[in-house]
Design a protein around this motif. Structure first.
Motif, PDB file in Angstrom:
ATOM      1  N   VAL A  70     -12.389 -24.849  21.114  1.00 60.34           N
ATOM      2  CA  VAL A  70     -13.663 -25.069  20.430  1.00 60.34           C
ATOM      3  C   VAL A  70     -13.314 -25.765  19.123  1.00 60.34           C
ATOM      4  O   VAL A  70     -12.679 -25.169  18.248  1.00 60.34           O
ATOM      5  CB  VAL A  70     -14.411 -23.748  20.167  1.00 60.34           C
ATOM      6  N   VAL A  71     -13.695 -27.033  18.999  1.00 60.33           N
ATOM      7  CA  VAL A  71     -13.209 -27.830  17.868  1.00 60.33           C
ATOM      8  C   VAL A  71     -14.363 -28.458  17.087  1.00 60.33           C
ATOM      9  O   VAL A  71     -15.402 -28.812  17.639  1.00 60.33           O
ATOM     10  CB  VAL A  71     -12.238 -28.943  18.331  1.00 60.33           C
ATOM     11  N   ALA A  72     -14.136 -28.568  15.795  1.00 64.51           N
ATOM     12  CA  ALA A  72     -14.997 -29.334  14.894  1.00 64.51           C
ATOM     13  C   ALA A  72     -14.080 -29.964  13.860  1.00 64.51           C
ATOM     14  O   ALA A  72     -13.013 -29.417  13.544  1.00 64.51           O
ATOM     15  CB  ALA A  72     -16.038 -28.440  14.226  1.00 64.51           C
ATOM     16  N   LEU A  73     -14.470 -31.111  13.333  1.00 66.61           N
ATOM     17  CA  LEU A  73     -13.625 -31.853  12.406  1.00 66.61           C
ATOM     18  C   LEU A  73     -14.415 -32.306  11.188  1.00 66.61           C
ATOM     19  O   LEU A  73     -15.620 -32.540  11.275  1.00 66.61           O
ATOM     20  CB  LEU A  73     -13.022 -33.094  13.095  1.00 66.61           C
ATOM     21  N   SER A  74     -13.712 -32.454  10.078  1.00 66.30           N
ATOM     22  CA  SER A  74     -14.320 -33.033   8.879  1.00 66.30           C
ATOM     23  C   SER A  74     -14.162 -34.548   8.919  1.00 66.30           C
ATOM     24  O   SER A  74     -13.137 -35.068   9.386  1.00 66.30           O
ATOM     25  CB  SER A  74     -13.651 -32.496   7.612  1.00 66.30           C
ATOM     26  N   HIS A  75     -15.169 -35.236   8.402  1.00 66.47           N
ATOM     27  CA  HIS A  75     -15.072 -36.687   8.256  1.00 66.47           C
ATOM     28  C   HIS A  75     -14.210 -36.972   7.033  1.00 66.47           C
ATOM     29  O   HIS A  75     -14.618 -36.723   5.891  1.00 66.47           O
ATOM     30  CB  HIS A  75     -16.471 -37.287   8.087  1.00 66.47           C
ATOM     31  N   SER A  76     -12.980 -37.454   7.251  1.00 67.92           N
ATOM     32  CA  SER A  76     -12.026 -37.606   6.153  1.00 67.92           C
ATOM     33  C   SER A  76     -11.139 -38.822   6.375  1.00 67.92           C
ATOM     34  O   SER A  76      -9.940 -38.712   6.618  1.00 67.92           O
ATOM     35  CB  SER A  76     -11.168 -36.344   6.016  1.00 67.92           C
ATOM     36  N   PRO A  77     -11.728 -40.043   6.310  1.00 68.22           N
ATOM     37  CA  PRO A  77     -10.913 -41.238   6.504  1.00 68.22           C
ATOM     38  C   PRO A  77      -9.872 -41.379   5.397  1.00 68.22           C
ATOM     39  O   PRO A  77     -10.081 -40.872   4.285  1.00 68.22           O
ATOM     40  CB  PRO A  77     -11.957 -42.372   6.436  1.00 68.22           C
ATOM     41  N   PRO A  78      -8.712 -42.004   5.694  1.00 68.18           N
ATOM     42  CA  PRO A  78      -8.406 -42.755   6.914  1.00 68.18           C
ATOM     43  C   PRO A  78      -7.962 -41.893   8.094  1.00 68.18           C
ATOM     44  O   PRO A  78      -7.658 -42.417   9.152  1.00 68.18           O
ATOM     45  CB  PRO A  78      -7.270 -43.677   6.454  1.00 68.18           C
ATOM     46  N   LYS A  79      -7.884 -40.576   7.922  1.00 71.05           N
ATOM     47  CA  LYS A  79      -7.550 -39.688   9.042  1.00 71.05           C
ATOM     48  C   LYS A  79      -8.632 -39.787  10.093  1.00 71.05           C
ATOM     49  O   LYS A  79      -9.826 -39.739   9.780  1.00 71.05           O
ATOM     50  CB  LYS A  79      -7.412 -38.262   8.529  1.00 71.05           C
ATOM     51  N   THR A  80      -8.243 -39.950  11.357  1.00 68.94           N
ATOM     52  CA  THR A  80      -9.211 -40.112  12.434  1.00 68.94           C
ATOM     53  C   THR A  80      -9.197 -38.899  13.359  1.00 68.94           C
ATOM     54  O   THR A  80      -8.195 -38.180  13.453  1.00 68.94           O
ATOM     55  CB  THR A  80      -8.894 -41.368  13.273  1.00 68.94           C
ATOM     56  N   PRO A  81     -10.295 -38.658  14.066  1.00 70.49           N
ATOM     57  CA  PRO A  81     -10.311 -37.567  15.050  1.00 70.49           C
ATOM     58  C   PRO A  81      -9.213 -37.702  16.099  1.00 70.49           C
ATOM     59  O   PRO A  81      -8.627 -36.700  16.519  1.00 70.49           O
ATOM     60  CB  PRO A  81     -11.704 -37.688  15.672  1.00 70.49           C
TER      61      PRO A  81
END
Length: 487
Positions: free
Chosen positions: A371-382
């Motif tokens: 069960v995953v969720a991610l923060s929007h944090s460029p330049p890091k990509t999903p």
């Protein structure tokens, strides 16, 4: 985001002076674990301890701990009003994190604590926590450095390491944990030499066999798949310059990376006892003993980092739950892995955990639902974060059924700039990584939530032997959503 110490220094100059002896910790991964270990050891040694962690978990109160308890709501509100009032009155324009840091320091000072463990928010050199004066800092430490927050800290690990090593203080020990990249140590040595700090390279703790004479008459629980459970504590050995004999302890934090973190923590403690600058009025030498260190290590907790929980099926509204013939709980592993490096660590742990779980009857299959969720944090990509996690090495001794549910975490209190990656984008990335993974798609009218994702995970698990667990990861904010719902 304007990274500077100017605003926080102005604000602190109008607040009661911060005077407490302080241990300052930075790093990309592991700094929270180290701060928890150090604080626990100091508390077990009889000191009153404040601990500041840069990202709160369930609420902002748990980022400011006093003797391992979140600061009281009324005390926090009173201090925050004073800090915000000064900021407004003087038109300083401090950031949210600077306000939080100033509030924490004010609360620690007013509580007249013996010592404070201070975790850096981001970077080091220009982080708000680095406004604490040299006179207060007893020792600084750097855990594992990797790529993260490149937009603010630099595009290479050596540039990031330079920023983080900026918390080193003249004449004070600077503890450095094991590093993956040689360039990190080159940058750290240059900064430490320029500052005039004393570099100490920490070595990992070492695992050992269970010793009944030291650890008790029974070994800790072994891994099991029916019902699923991990191993409990690990017996470890610590070799510290401050004591002639090794220290035998039990480490409750999971994952091999915690051996590195314990090495950093124990060297911090050792520096308090042996470094020439450690002439502080606190009675470190009489109170920090091998038995106190072992007790502090054993009692350490660090929620949301390879933490295991059993969620009663009745909480998931599963029909028939609570009956004798019904599996009573869903096993959940939560971890705040949020960048490629921490995702790789989690993947390695999952491989080890699944490989070491004994199969039943030779034809066992286990279920693993992410069960995953991610923060929007460029330049890091999903893709960069999820690839190492979902590509974990499958064991050959048991069949693993892998599924995934993509979510968006709820808004983060006091941090409106933290935004989740759309769940649809996460699903697309998962399909690119592994087109065979079964993905959860909410039914018509079904809300995307941790509760519904866990219910789906349980239903699918029951269709395939009923054994296994759920892994919630990708962001501490989705872990926090789980805790708010079930703990």
């Amino acid at each position: 985001m304007d990274l500077s110490l100017k605003r926080i220094e102005v604000l602190l100059s109008h607040l009661p002076q911060y005077t407490l002896p302080t241990i300052h910790i930075t790093g990309t991964n592991g700094k929270g674990s180290v701060s928890s270990l150090v604080a626990s050891i100091l508390q077990a040694s009889g000191f009153t301890v404040g601990r500041f962690n840069s990202t709160h978990l369930i609420s902002v109160l748990d980022s400011i701990m006093i003797d391992d308890k979140p600061v009281a709501h009324d005390l926090y509100n009173d201090a925050r009003r004073i800090v915000e009032g000064l900021n407004s009155e003087l038109s300083i324009g401090t950031t949210s994190f600077e306000l939080l840091t100033a509030t924490a320091l004010m609360l620690f000072e007013s509580a007249k604590l013996d010592i404070v463990v201070l975790e850096v928010g981001m970077g080091g050199r220009t982080d708000a926590t680095n406004a604490v004066s040299d006179d207060c800092i007893l020792v600084s430490a750097l855990t594992a450095v990797d790529l993260d927050h490149q937009k603010f800290l630099g595009d290479t690990v050596d540039a990031i390491a330079t920023q983080k090593a900026g918390i080193a203080r003249k004449g004070r020990p600077f503890i450095v944990g094991p590093q993956k990249y040689p360039d990190v140590m080159v940058s750290v040595r240059a900064v430490v030499e320029e500052v005039g700090a004393d570099l100490v390279c920490a070595h990992p703790a070492v695992t050992r066999m269970w010793d009944e004479a030291v650890d008790g008459p029974t070994e800790p629980e072994v891994p099991s798949s029916s019902p699923f459970r991990p191993a409990a504590v690990r017996p470890v050995t610590l070799s510290l310059p401050c004591f002639p004999d090794t220290i035998l302890a039990q480490l409750p934090l999971h994952g091999d990376h915690q051996l590195d973190n314990l090495g950093v923590a124990s060297n911090i403690i050792s520096s308090l006892l042996t470094h020439p600058s450690s002439t502080h009025r606190l009675p470190f030498r009489s109170k920090i003993t091998p038995s106190a260190i072992a007790a502090g290590v054993r009692s350490t907790t660090w929620a949301g980092r390879l933490s295991f929980h059993n969620v009663p099926l009745s909480r998931l509204c599963v029909p028939g739950s609570g009956t004798k013939d019904h599996d009573e709980s869903l096993f959940v592993l939560v971890d705040g892995a949020h960048n490629p490096a921490s995702a790789s660590v989690l993947a390695s742990y999952l491989s080890h955990l699944l490989k070491s779980t004994p199969a039943v009857g030779g034809s066992e299959e286990l279920n693993l639902t992410f069960v995953v969720a991610l923060s929007h944090s460029p330049p890091k990509t999903p893709l960069q974060t999820l690839s190492p996690l979902l590509s974990f090495k499958r064991p050959t001794n048991v069949k693993i059924n892998v599924r995934a549910a993509a979510l968006e975490f709820t808004p983060v209190d006091g941090m409106p700039w933290v935004l989740p990656v759309p769940s649809s984008e996460i699903r697309d990335v998962i399909r690119v990584i592994d087109g065979d993974i079964s993905l959860w798609t909410p039914r018509d009218g079904e809300r995307e939530s941790v509760a519904n994702a866990l219910l789906w995970a349980h239903e699918e698990q029951q269709k395939h032997g009923g054994k296994g667990f759920v892994c919630i990861a990708g962001s501490l904010y989705i872990v926090a959503d789980f805790y708010r719902e079930y703990l």
